[in-house]
Design an enzyme around this catalytic site. Structure first.
Site, PDB file in Angstrom:
ATOM      1  N   ASP A   1      -7.072   2.474  10.093  1.00 36.65           N
ATOM      2  CA  ASP A   1      -7.357   1.186  10.733  1.00 36.65           C
ATOM      3  C   ASP A   1      -6.440   1.095  11.941  1.00 36.65           C
ATOM      4  O   ASP A   1      -5.217   1.003  11.796  1.00 36.65           O
ATOM      5  CB  ASP A   1      -7.079   0.026   9.782  1.00 36.65           C
TER       6      ASP A   1
ATOM      7  N   SER B   1       0.725  -0.767   3.615  1.00 41.12           N
ATOM      8  CA  SER B   1       1.232  -0.016   2.463  1.00 41.12           C
ATOM      9  C   SER B   1       1.927   1.276   2.881  1.00 41.12           C
ATOM     10  O   SER B   1       2.904   1.694   2.251  1.00 41.12           O
ATOM     11  CB  SER B   1       0.084   0.294   1.492  1.00 41.12           C
TER      12      SER B   1
ATOM     13  N   TYR C   1      -7.527  -8.280  -6.176  1.00 39.80           N
ATOM     14  CA  TYR C   1      -6.937  -7.639  -4.986  1.00 39.80           C
ATOM     15  C   TYR C   1      -8.016  -7.584  -3.907  1.00 39.80           C
ATOM     16  O   TYR C   1      -8.860  -6.692  -3.894  1.00 39.80           O
ATOM     17  CB  TYR C   1      -6.455  -6.226  -5.326  1.00 39.80           C
TER      18      TYR C   1
ATOM     19  N   ASP D   1      -2.674   1.863   8.023  1.00 35.53           N
ATOM     20  CA  ASP D   1      -2.738   0.803   9.026  1.00 35.53           C
ATOM     21  C   ASP D   1      -1.851   1.208  10.196  1.00 35.53           C
ATOM     22  O   ASP D   1      -0.646   1.443  10.029  1.00 35.53           O
ATOM     23  CB  ASP D   1      -2.252  -0.516   8.435  1.00 35.53           C
TER      24      ASP D   1
END
Length: 613
Positions: free
Chosen positions: A165, A99, A235, A112
């Site tokens: 992450d 995202s 989701y 991420d």
């Protein structure tokens, strides 16, 4: 490797996006532009955009993380006896994906990230041990959690409060250039499959942005659909629904089909397209390319496993994969019903019979079914619960698949991708829930039973095989009916009275739900409400015997209680379902599979027998 672009741009010929021609090249009308303004205002009012301070903080965190991995690689290069020049040239580069890379992240979203390092820096030892130790010793880093055995190995942590992450990819270069083009196929030479999967997060994100006609319209539409999916409980890639990349690919395909549409039009077209989509026909942004590197690509003609996928959404970067392989028949059913609900509301919005807020009404999960599984997990402290919860959540999809398998699809599951915390309990605790119902439209005998004891025990056994299990980590699975749903799942701490009219999807679920009872084997129904143990006593009992890693047993009332709903079906409707499945005239549909022959002791059996009236 090729560019993966779908179609080329010839002189005076508009570029075609996607594997087919657009469905419509029409632009917005005045009414569309007005609805678009209303939609964008709703997204802003809902707090989906972060403030400037958080934007700056994220950039600072990424800059610091980049410096940390560069220093880490130089340190390893020096320790391994490379020359001073090699130490000076040693480098690692941080990329973002998900995202954040797509530009649709919101306040509190994680970032991420991918660290690309040289060939001599390994994932197993250097990343998960040495870099882990470096991060562990930093005050700015909290909640550090390595997940080396994941499908895509990852290190999760918070850096100055920002959730990160971090993946690692070791490519076949001694020196990683600062301007490395990660979209080039050359980065995939001489690497293993976990590295390919790690690299492809970035490669897919970049391809998506290349393959949509208007990036800003894509971003607004995706932000809207992600918000909708979270509100409607669909989701979650790990639970068997769709995650960020899946929603991005679905939205990108709609953008290709309607290249001149604004977000308000694209949201409406999204539901129109996917309510009519004939799964398992795949969603693809571009043709599947095959290279000579030998990595498998999604191809149901050659790969039998690919033929079992229910909702293929194919990634656009080589090697092309199905990003939604976690979807099951049960979760696909739930999503299709939600798409239909969204489509109906969008049609009403276009007729000025509803506003955008109607689309984002929360889903009444605990008003939908009459029977639920409650998966309770406890741990010694908050840190243990965090990693234990992550592991259990990652296995919930397996419970759905096992129930589908053992009941031949006759008992449908709806895993809900949210955990709930009982603040009154003294130990670290949370719970997940799963709705259960008989498959609608099937002719079954009244009183048919689904024995899922062995199924639940198999699930519990697999969960307790967790390689990082610690004393105090416990799991129990119990049955609750709708009227017994615990109060801690409701925002105000108590259950509201049922609304007179549920939204469409909730109404469809309620109409499909069948009456049910939970019985002992043999069919003697206990017509009384389930008794619960005192929560504090339960926590004390669990913590006092940490070595006993098992689910609740037959002496635990939480698994022995019977559920019987009042008869809501006309007599003739009951008679129409009197025919038994597979000729089982006794009305029992056992999926027992020889529980005792599998070696389970009596005190480890979860008694869950669902009877459908």
């Amino acid at each position: 490797m090729g560019s993966n672009d779908c179609g080329g741009a010839s002189f005076n010929v508009p570029r075609q996006y996607g594997v087919t021609k657009p469905l419509s090249t029409a632009g917005p009308t005045e009414a569309d532009l007005q609805r678009n303004m209303e939609l964008e205002k709703l997204l802003v009012d809902a707090g989906l955009y972060e403030n400037k301070e958080e934007v700056v903080l994220r950039e600072e965190v990424l800059g610091q993380l980049d410096q940390i991995v560069k220093s880490w690689v130089k340190q390893l290069t020096r320790q391994r006896g490379y020359t001073d020049q090699m130490v000076e040239d040693a480098n690692a580069v941080i990329y973002t994906f998900g995202s954040y890379r797509l530009g649709v992240h919101g306040p509190g979203s994680d970032i991420d990230t991918l660290c690309v390092g040289p060939s001599y820096v390994s994932r197993e030892e250097d990343f998960f041990i040495i870099l882990h130790k470096i991060l562990e010793d930093m005050e700015e880093v909290t909640e550090l959690q390595p997940v080396p055995d994941a499908h895509v190995p990852v290190m999760k942590f918070r850096f100055r409060g920002i959730s990160i992450d971090l993946l690692y990819a070791s490519i076949s270069l001694l020196v990683v250039p600062e301007d490395l083009d990660i979209s080039s196929g050359s980065v995939l030479y001489d690497v293993d499959e976990p590295t390919v999967r790690s690299l492809n997060g970035c490669r897919v994100a970049d391809q998506i942005l290349r393959l949509v006609p208007n990036v800003e319209n894509f971003r607004t539409t995706l932000r809207c659909l992600k918000f909708w999916a979270k509100r409607r409980g669909v989701y979650s890639n790990v639970t068997g629904f769709l995650g960020g990349v899946n929603w991005a690919l679905l939205v990108a395909r709609v953008c290709q089909l309607y290249p001149n549409a604004v977000p308000s039009m694209l949201v409406s077209r999204f539901f129109r397209v996917y309510t009519q989509w004939r799964w398992p026909n795949p969603v693809m942004l571009c043709p599947i390319e095959e290279e000579d590197l030998g990595f498998p690509v999604w191809d149901p003609r050659r790969n039998p496993r690919d033929r079992t996928h229910h909702m293929p959404i194919i990634t656009p970067a080589y090697p092309c994969m199905n990003s939604s392989y976690n979807v099951s028949t049960s979760t696909l059913r739930v999503m299709m019903e939600q798409f239909q609900n969204g489509n109906k509301i969008c049609e009403e919005i276009e007729l000025s019979k509803a506003s955008w807020s109607a689309l984002f009404e929360p889903y009444f999960f605990f008003e939908t079914y009459k029977n639920y599984l409650q998966i309770d997990i406890v741990a010694t402290d908050a840190d243990d619960l965090r990693i234990w919860k992550g592991w259990v959540e990652s296995r919930l999809r397996q419970l759905t698949l096992k129930i589908e398998r053992d009941t031949y699809g006759m008992l449908q599951c709806h895993p809900y991708p949210h955990d709930y915390v009982d603040a009154s309990r003294q130990c670290s605790h949370c719970a997940f829930f799963m709705g259960l119902q008989r498959k609608p439209g099937e002719r079954v005998q009244e009183g048919q039973q689904f024995d899922i004891r062995a199924t639940v025990e198999e699930f519990r056994h697999s969960v307790n095989m967790y390689m990082f299990w610690r004393p105090g980590m416990e799991i129990s699975v119990s049955h609750v009916r709708r009227k017994q749903i615990p109060s801690f799942v409701f925002p105000e701490g108590y259950k509201h009275s049922r609304p007179a009219r549920l939204p469409l999807a909730g109404k469809v679920f309620a109409e499909n739900a069948e009456n049910g009872t939970l019985e002992y084997e043999g069919g003697s129904s206990l017509r009384r409400q389930r008794k619960r143990k005192n929560d504090a006593d339960a926590c004390d009992a669990e913590s006092s015997r940490p070595e006993k890693r098992q689910s609740v047993g037959p002496n635990n009332s939480s698994t022995q209680a019977a559920v019987e709903e009042p008869d809501e079906h006309p007599k003739q409707e009951q008679e129409s379902t009197s025919q038994s499945i597979n000729g089982n005239s006794g009305g029992m549909y056992h999926v027992y599979n020889g529980l005792m022959q599998r070696g389970f002791e009596n005190d480890m059996i979860v008694l869950i027998l669902v009877t459908v009236l």
